[in-house]
Design a protein around this motif. Structure first.
Motif, PDB file in Angstrom:
ATOM      1  N   ASN A  48       0.858  -1.182   0.000  1.00  0.00           N
ATOM      2  CA  ASN A  48       0.000   0.000   0.000  1.00  0.00           C
ATOM      3  C   ASN A  48       0.894   1.232   0.000  1.00  0.00           C
ATOM      4  O   ASN A  48       2.109   1.133   0.107  1.00  0.00           O
ATOM      5  CB  ASN A  48      -0.977   0.016   1.186  1.00  0.00           C
ATOM      6  N   ARG A  50       1.114   4.954   1.960  1.00  0.00           N
ATOM      7  CA  ARG A  50       0.609   5.829   3.026  1.00  0.00           C
ATOM      8  C   ARG A  50       1.497   7.061   3.102  1.00  0.00           C
ATOM      9  O   ARG A  50       2.720   6.952   3.160  1.00  0.00           O
ATOM     10  CB  ARG A  50       0.594   5.128   4.374  1.00  0.00           C
ATOM     11  N   THR A  52       2.050  10.440   5.490  1.00  0.00           N
ATOM     12  CA  THR A  52       1.722  11.071   6.766  1.00  0.00           C
ATOM     13  C   THR A  52       2.653  12.253   6.997  1.00  0.00           C
ATOM     14  O   THR A  52       3.776  12.283   6.489  1.00  0.00           O
ATOM     15  CB  THR A  52       1.865  10.093   7.950  1.00  0.00           C
ATOM     16  N   ASP A  58      -2.750  12.110   6.699  1.00  0.00           N
ATOM     17  CA  ASP A  58      -2.636  10.665   6.813  1.00  0.00           C
ATOM     18  C   ASP A  58      -3.589  10.065   5.785  1.00  0.00           C
ATOM     19  O   ASP A  58      -4.766   9.868   6.053  1.00  0.00           O
ATOM     20  CB  ASP A  58      -2.981  10.190   8.220  1.00  0.00           C
ATOM     21  N   ALA A  60      -3.992   6.958   2.718  1.00  0.00           N
ATOM     22  CA  ALA A  60      -3.408   5.669   2.366  1.00  0.00           C
ATOM     23  C   ALA A  60      -4.345   4.862   1.487  1.00  0.00           C
ATOM     24  O   ALA A  60      -5.557   5.068   1.485  1.00  0.00           O
ATOM     25  CB  ALA A  60      -3.100   4.876   3.633  1.00  0.00           C
ATOM     26  N   THR A  61      -3.726   3.918   0.777  1.00  0.00           N
ATOM     27  CA  THR A  61      -4.498   2.915   0.053  1.00  0.00           C
ATOM     28  C   THR A  61      -4.631   1.703   0.950  1.00  0.00           C
ATOM     29  O   THR A  61      -3.922   1.561   1.949  1.00  0.00           O
ATOM     30  CB  THR A  61      -3.808   2.530  -1.269  1.00  0.00           C
ATOM     31  N   ASP A  62      -5.521   0.809   0.565  1.00  0.00           N
ATOM     32  CA  ASP A  62      -5.770  -0.412   1.319  1.00  0.00           C
ATOM     33  C   ASP A  62      -4.787  -1.483   0.854  1.00  0.00           C
ATOM     34  O   ASP A  62      -4.592  -1.666  -0.352  1.00  0.00           O
ATOM     35  CB  ASP A  62      -7.211  -0.859   1.087  1.00  0.00           C
ATOM     36  N   PHE A  82       6.410   8.721   3.405  1.00  0.00           N
ATOM     37  CA  PHE A  82       5.561   7.782   2.684  1.00  0.00           C
ATOM     38  C   PHE A  82       6.122   6.392   2.921  1.00  0.00           C
ATOM     39  O   PHE A  82       7.339   6.191   3.015  1.00  0.00           O
ATOM     40  CB  PHE A  82       5.425   8.130   1.197  1.00  0.00           C
ATOM     41  N   CYS A  84       5.094   1.841   2.822  1.00  0.00           N
ATOM     42  CA  CYS A  84       4.217   0.686   2.635  1.00  0.00           C
ATOM     43  C   CYS A  84       4.038   0.090   4.026  1.00  0.00           C
ATOM     44  O   CYS A  84       5.018  -0.346   4.644  1.00  0.00           O
ATOM     45  CB  CYS A  84       4.866  -0.314   1.678  1.00  0.00           C
ATOM     46  N   ASP A  85       2.819   0.062   4.534  1.00  0.00           N
ATOM     47  CA  ASP A  85       2.591  -0.397   5.906  1.00  0.00           C
ATOM     48  C   ASP A  85       3.100  -1.813   6.178  1.00  0.00           C
ATOM     49  O   ASP A  85       3.690  -2.055   7.232  1.00  0.00           O
ATOM     50  CB  ASP A  85       1.117  -0.275   6.277  1.00  0.00           C
TER      51      ASP A  85
END
Length: 99
Positions: A48, A50, A52, A58, A60-62, A82, A84-85
């Motif tokens: 994803n 994100r 912040t 904040d 983000a994509t899923d 930025f 990727c979670d």
């Protein structure tokens, strides 16, 4: 100004790459404070994107899907991250916004 939040690559959507670019695909390292349209280029369910930072940003994509939508963001002076979670150690970057 248009920004693109990209994960993966056009040739390999699952690639472990993340970037914040301008509309021409050039990586962005600094920006002036202001309003931006951020378009996601998230073509994989493995990653994803994100963003912040200051001012409560904040967005983000899923992780579970793909996303090529756009959002409006107002960036104020400061450092934005930025990431990727699922892969924060290897897929991350920063952009400095100046006043």
């Amino acid at each position: 100004m248009a920004l693109i939040g990209m994960v993966g690559t056009a040739d390999d959507p699952d690639a472990y790459e993340i970037a914040l670019t301008d509309a021409d695909g050039r990586p962005v390292e600094t920006l002036a404070a202001g309003d931006y349209t951020l378009t996601f280029a998230d073509r994989t369910a493995a990653h994803n994107f994100r963003l912040t930072g200051p001012g409560g940003v904040d967005v983000a994509t899923d992780v579970a899907g793909t996303d090529e939508t756009s959002v409006q963001v107002t960036l104020v002076a400061g450092t934005y991250t930025f990431v990727c979670d699922p892969h924060p150690a290897t897929m991350t970057g920063e952009v400095e916004v100046t006043g």
